[in-house]
Design an enzyme around this catalytic site. Structure first.
Site, PDB file in Angstrom:
ATOM      1  N   GLU A 136      -5.535   8.189 -30.157  1.00  0.00           N
ATOM      2  CA  GLU A 136      -5.440   6.878 -30.821  1.00  0.00           C
ATOM      3  C   GLU A 136      -5.658   6.936 -32.340  1.00  0.00           C
ATOM      4  O   GLU A 136      -5.863   5.918 -32.974  1.00  0.00           O
ATOM      5  CB  GLU A 136      -6.430   5.884 -30.179  1.00  0.00           C
ATOM      6  N   TYR A 188      -8.159   8.455 -33.926  1.00  0.00           N
ATOM      7  CA  TYR A 188      -9.563   8.565 -34.347  1.00  0.00           C
ATOM      8  C   TYR A 188      -9.873   9.985 -34.860  1.00  0.00           C
ATOM      9  O   TYR A 188      -8.999  10.853 -34.919  1.00  0.00           O
ATOM     10  CB  TYR A 188     -10.490   8.191 -33.185  1.00  0.00           C
ATOM     11  N   ARG A 231      -9.801  12.615 -23.739  1.00  0.00           N
ATOM     12  CA  ARG A 231      -8.645  11.721 -23.922  1.00  0.00           C
ATOM     13  C   ARG A 231      -7.742  12.353 -24.962  1.00  0.00           C
ATOM     14  O   ARG A 231      -8.049  12.408 -26.153  1.00  0.00           O
ATOM     15  CB  ARG A 231      -9.133  10.332 -24.352  1.00  0.00           C
ATOM     16  N   HIS A 264      -3.534   3.917 -33.804  1.00  0.00           N
ATOM     17  CA  HIS A 264      -3.614   2.470 -34.044  1.00  0.00           C
ATOM     18  C   HIS A 264      -2.677   2.036 -35.165  1.00  0.00           C
ATOM     19  O   HIS A 264      -2.305   0.874 -35.240  1.00  0.00           O
ATOM     20  CB  HIS A 264      -5.050   2.052 -34.378  1.00  0.00           C
ATOM     21  N   ALA A 287      -7.849  -0.402 -17.999  1.00  0.00           N
ATOM     22  CA  ALA A 287      -9.043  -1.038 -18.556  1.00  0.00           C
ATOM     23  C   ALA A 287      -8.919  -2.546 -18.408  1.00  0.00           C
ATOM     24  O   ALA A 287      -9.652  -3.181 -17.650  1.00  0.00           O
ATOM     25  CB  ALA A 287      -9.209  -0.629 -20.013  1.00  0.00           C
ATOM     26  N   ARG A 288      -7.932  -3.121 -19.086  1.00  0.00           N
ATOM     27  CA  ARG A 288      -7.793  -4.578 -19.071  1.00  0.00           C
ATOM     28  C   ARG A 288      -7.590  -5.136 -17.658  1.00  0.00           C
ATOM     29  O   ARG A 288      -8.141  -6.203 -17.344  1.00  0.00           O
ATOM     30  CB  ARG A 288      -6.660  -4.992 -20.014  1.00  0.00           C
ATOM     31  N   GLN A 347      -5.314 -11.507 -25.726  1.00  0.00           N
ATOM     32  CA  GLN A 347      -5.876 -12.644 -26.451  1.00  0.00           C
ATOM     33  C   GLN A 347      -7.392 -12.783 -26.343  1.00  0.00           C
ATOM     34  O   GLN A 347      -8.030 -13.225 -27.295  1.00  0.00           O
ATOM     35  CB  GLN A 347      -5.207 -13.933 -25.986  1.00  0.00           C
ATOM     36  N   CYS A 377     -11.503 -12.351 -20.835  1.00  0.00           N
ATOM     37  CA  CYS A 377     -10.140 -12.216 -20.344  1.00  0.00           C
ATOM     38  C   CYS A 377      -9.511 -13.595 -20.235  1.00  0.00           C
ATOM     39  O   CYS A 377     -10.140 -14.523 -19.717  1.00  0.00           O
ATOM     40  CB  CYS A 377     -10.148 -11.532 -18.977  1.00  0.00           C
ATOM     41  N   LYS A 425       7.954 -11.173 -21.551  1.00  0.00           N
ATOM     42  CA  LYS A 425       6.779 -11.909 -21.058  1.00  0.00           C
ATOM     43  C   LYS A 425       6.870 -12.106 -19.544  1.00  0.00           C
ATOM     44  O   LYS A 425       6.330 -13.082 -19.008  1.00  0.00           O
ATOM     45  CB  LYS A 425       6.668 -13.258 -21.772  1.00  0.00           C
ATOM     46  N   VAL A 463       1.401 -39.307  -9.582  1.00  0.00           N
ATOM     47  CA  VAL A 463       0.409 -40.293  -9.109  1.00  0.00           C
ATOM     48  C   VAL A 463       0.000 -41.192 -10.265  1.00  0.00           C
ATOM     49  O   VAL A 463      -0.005 -40.768 -11.428  1.00  0.00           O
ATOM     50  CB  VAL A 463      -0.884 -39.638  -8.572  1.00  0.00           C
ATOM     51  N   LYS A 505       4.793 -24.635 -44.140  1.00  0.00           N
ATOM     52  CA  LYS A 505       3.786 -23.896 -44.935  1.00  0.00           C
ATOM     53  C   LYS A 505       4.491 -22.847 -45.804  1.00  0.00           C
ATOM     54  O   LYS A 505       5.543 -22.333 -45.409  1.00  0.00           O
ATOM     55  CB  LYS A 505       2.801 -23.165 -44.016  1.00  0.00           C
ATOM     56  N   TRP A 562       1.736  -8.587 -34.750  1.00  0.00           N
ATOM     57  CA  TRP A 562       2.584  -7.662 -35.509  1.00  0.00           C
ATOM     58  C   TRP A 562       3.815  -7.250 -34.693  1.00  0.00           C
ATOM     59  O   TRP A 562       4.889  -7.025 -35.261  1.00  0.00           O
ATOM     60  CB  TRP A 562       1.792  -6.431 -35.973  1.00  0.00           C
TER      61      TRP A 562
END
Ligand code: NAP
Ligand code: SF4
Length: 682
Positions: free
Chosen positions: A166, A168, A216, A254, A312-313, A341, A355, A423, A450, A565, A579
């Protein structure tokens, strides 16, 4: 016979056995940084251990101060820290699980003014230029990795994961783009890989034999001038010799221009890179990235491309993932939709992770769905994310719930989201809620509008109004012109639009609609070869870093995206996924115009005036578009609530949730969280 025999098969590591092939990968939750959060951290992991996962990896802990991700961030370097870690390891072991501590040195990704790296080269995504480590300091750092591992062992961890991907610290040493040293840790590849090999040897020396060491390994860096597959394989074999027990997959730095974990990345996209490493070594290899459901995980292992899968997620979304798969209840899994998110976005904002689809994640000791002793009759009106969350939590607790939905299907705004290419995962959330409605015996009344009197007469104890939103229709000349459609009409009815389209509004939905309009054919998320082509990924990693030129499928139409804007479009999108949306519309040639005022819409098109930041008019234009799609935000639909509120003699609890309560922040994360909290309190 299980549906997932490969996934559920134990793995014998010689000195210990993992009960199945599922690892919960490292995920920084924000609970690691402060000692007083370790009780919550312990329950977070214990709940997942009870859920059946074989081995879990903690968020990253630095081996020394200079390796911290954030000032005073998580670090394990002192024996005084052992007792707090023991809370975690004992809770996990009591729950029948295993846990490894991740050792993460951030290197130049450290968000600290005291960060260090192989060379003094600043990363493009962090503000602080690192100091280059001296040779002596590199050796000291290696010893500190070993010390952290030995402290982890004393604290009861079953192993450690050495973060070597990643982008690091370790990856920074491995690659010439970040390593310009002229000592024994720089220059040739042999020298550049000295650091990870020395770290593994030191960790093995200090932690002993009966201890899991996961490394890893970056199998695809996805940045220019990084390792190719030949180098990755050399390192993998050397790591095995140095004493690594299991190799885990890391994909992308990253700072890479290619998305690797967001929802539009195909499921198990990068598993072929893992397969190459698996073929070259004799130790178990773990596949990772965008594996979120048991059929995908089973296929990865059954195909022989990996020995284990890391997620993980998906364990934030559903702590019982493994048990559900093992018990033939995969359709009850609350699937991670890879939205980032509430998890990674929170981590990057230094907030506690959670989550979107499971607000209990990382709040296990606070948000409890305790069975009720006094079941109530509960009405939920509207079946978007808020209504569904309220209904299912209430029903799970033992209340008798009825959902009233005016349309012929549940899902609300998630239905529109699921139509966007990339999505597709949102369909899983609708599937999950459909199953929850079934197993919790919720009375779902579709096609049923209703009114207040009917609800009142039905004798409900609690009425939860979650009637959602409708698109905001800006007040301007020509808004009734036949060219104008709302995003709900476009996505709900699948309208065919013309060759030139203006998208009015550049929030999350404006971007989604622009991606929808610039795409043709099946979603690339469902075809990884086409996805690799568009994003320029060489999965064989024959080129260094695994990048190749992007081959972008041209948009079928000209799209303009507009906002009033003057800031750049998409600035307010989510931190870790925005991004990707900005890049996706840019590569399809969407013309983005800020500082717009909308003058009128007529047969000639959309008339706009463009101003700069100071309010000076720069230009007036007529966009000769065939259609204008309104993505100008939403307004709450809450008349029913007002009618019920006006009913003074009512004897029921009345609640308003989701977009019906507050459209200004129409946000599924907030909607599901508040609705679940409400249902937990009834
Ligand atoms: P939003 O983010 O609030 O954006 C609304 C857009 O409409 C803005 O660009 C705004 O910009 C414009 N606008 C507002 N009032 C207007 C008016 N009267 N006339 C013309 N333009 C107007 O809302 P959204 O796009 O509908 O998204 C709703 C929520 O869904 C978001 O908050 C987000 O949480 C979620 N979502 C997120 C994503 C994602 O992250 N990828 C995707 C979909 C939805 P100006 O005022 O500058 O014109
Ligand atoms: Fe998955 Fe989104 Fe939940 Fe994160 S917030 S775990 S990405 S569903």
């Amino acid at each position: 016979m299980s549906q997932y025999p490969h996934l559920l098969e134990p793995l014998d590591l010689g000195f210990t056995t993992l009960k199945n092939r599922v690892i919960m990968g490292s995920m920084h939750t924000g609970l690691e940084d402060r000692p007083w959060h370790f009780k919550q951290l312990a329950e977070y992991f214990a709940e997942r251990a009870r859920g059946g996962v074989a081995l879990m990896v903690t968020g990253g802990f630095a081996p020394n101060r200079r390796g911290e991700l954030l000032p005073l961030g998580s670090r394990l370097s002192n024996a005084l820290q052992i007792p707090m870690h023991k809370k975690v390891t004992s809770a996990v072991h009591e729950a029948g699980g295993k846990i490894a501590l991740q050792i993460l040195h951030a290197g130049r990704y450290g968000y600290t003014p005291y960060n260090v790296a192989p060379s003094a080269i600043k990363s493009p995504i962090t503000p602080f230029k690192p100091k280059a480590l001296t040779t002596k300091a590199v050796y000291k750092t290696i010893r500190q990795y070993g010390k952290t591992a030995s402290l982890a062992k004393k604290a009861g961890y079953d192993g450690v994961e050495i973060m070597g991907s990643e982008g690091y610290f370790i990856t920074q040493f491995l690659n010439a783009r970040t390593n310009q040293r002229d000592d024994e840790f720089g220059g040739s590849y042999e020298n550049r890989m000295r650091l990870p090999l020395e770290i593994v040897r030191e960790v093995r020396k200090q932690a002993g034999d009966d201890f899991i060491i996961i490394f890893r390994l970056s199998m695809l860096d996805l940045v220019e001038g990084a390792s190719d597959m030949e180098e990755v394989l050399i390192l993998a074999k050397e790591l095995e010799k140095a004493g690594v027990t299991i190799l885990n997959t890391g994909i992308g730095w990253h700072e890479a221009r290619v998305p690797t974990i967001v929802t539009s990345v195909p499921r198990a996209a990068f598993v072929d890179a893992t397969a190459k490493v698996k073929a070259a070594v004799n130790i178990p290899v773990i596949a990772s990235n965008r594996i979120n459901m048991p059929d995908t995980a089973e296929e990865v292992i059954a195909s022989g491309k990996a020995d284990m899968v890391s997620m993980a997620r998906p364990f934030l979304a559903d702590s019982e993932w493994v048990n559900k798969a093992a018990e033939g209840r995969a359709d009850e899994i609350n699937t991670c939709i890879a939205c980032n998110q509430a998890c990674l976005d929170h981590t990057f904002e230094a907030k506690r992770a959670s989550c979107l689809v499971n607000p209990r994640a990382c709040h296990e000791t606070e948000l409890l769905y305790t069975p009720t002793h006094a079941p109530k009759k509960v009405a939920v009106v509207g079946s978007g994310p808020a209504g569904l969350a309220a209904a299912t939590v209430a029903a799970k607790r033992g209340h008798k719930v009825t959902i009233f939905e005016g349309r012929d299907t549940i899902g609300g705004q998630f239905l529109f989201a699921s139509k966007i290419p990339g999505k597709e995962e949102f369909v899983e959330t609708i599937r999950y809620f459909t199953k929850m409605i079934e197993i919790h015996n919720i009375d779902l009344k579709l096609n049923t509008w209703v009114n207040a009197d009917e609800l009142k007469d039905a004798g409900f104890d609690e009425i939860i109004v979650s009637t959602g939103v409708e698109p905001r229709i800006p007040n301007m000349p020509g808004i009734d012109h036949e060219k104008v459609v709302t995003y709900q009409e476009l996505l709900g009815k699948g309208l065919e639009l013309g060759q030139k389209v203006a998208v009015m509004g550049a929030g999350g939905i404006g971007f989604d609609v622009s991606e929808y309009l610039t795409h043709q054919g099946p979603s690339l998320t469902l075809n990884k070869e086409l996805w690799f082509k568009e994003w320029g990924v060489d999965i064989n990693n024959t080129t260094s870093g695994g990048l190749k030129p992007m081959e972008i499928e041209p948009s079928p139409r000209k799209v303009y995206m507009l906002q009033r804007k003057t800031s750049s479009l998409g600035k307010g999108l989510n931190k870790t996924s925005g991004w990707v949306h900005r890049a996706a519309v840019k590569m399809k040639g969407v013309e983005m115009i800020a500082g717009v005022s909308y003058d009128k819409i007529d047969d000639a098109g959309l008339h706009i005036t463009i101003s700069n930041k100071d309010g000076d008019v720069i230009e007036q234009r007529v966009l000769d578009v065939d259609h204008v799609v309104l993505c100008a935000g939403q307004i709450s639909v809450n008349q029913l609530y007002k009618d019920l509120q006006g009913n003074h003699d009512h004897n029921f609890g009345l609640h308003l949730v989701g977009g019906a309560e507050f459209a200004g922040e129409l946000d599924a994360k907030r909607a599901i969280k508040l609705a679940s909290e409400l249902a937990a309190s009834l």
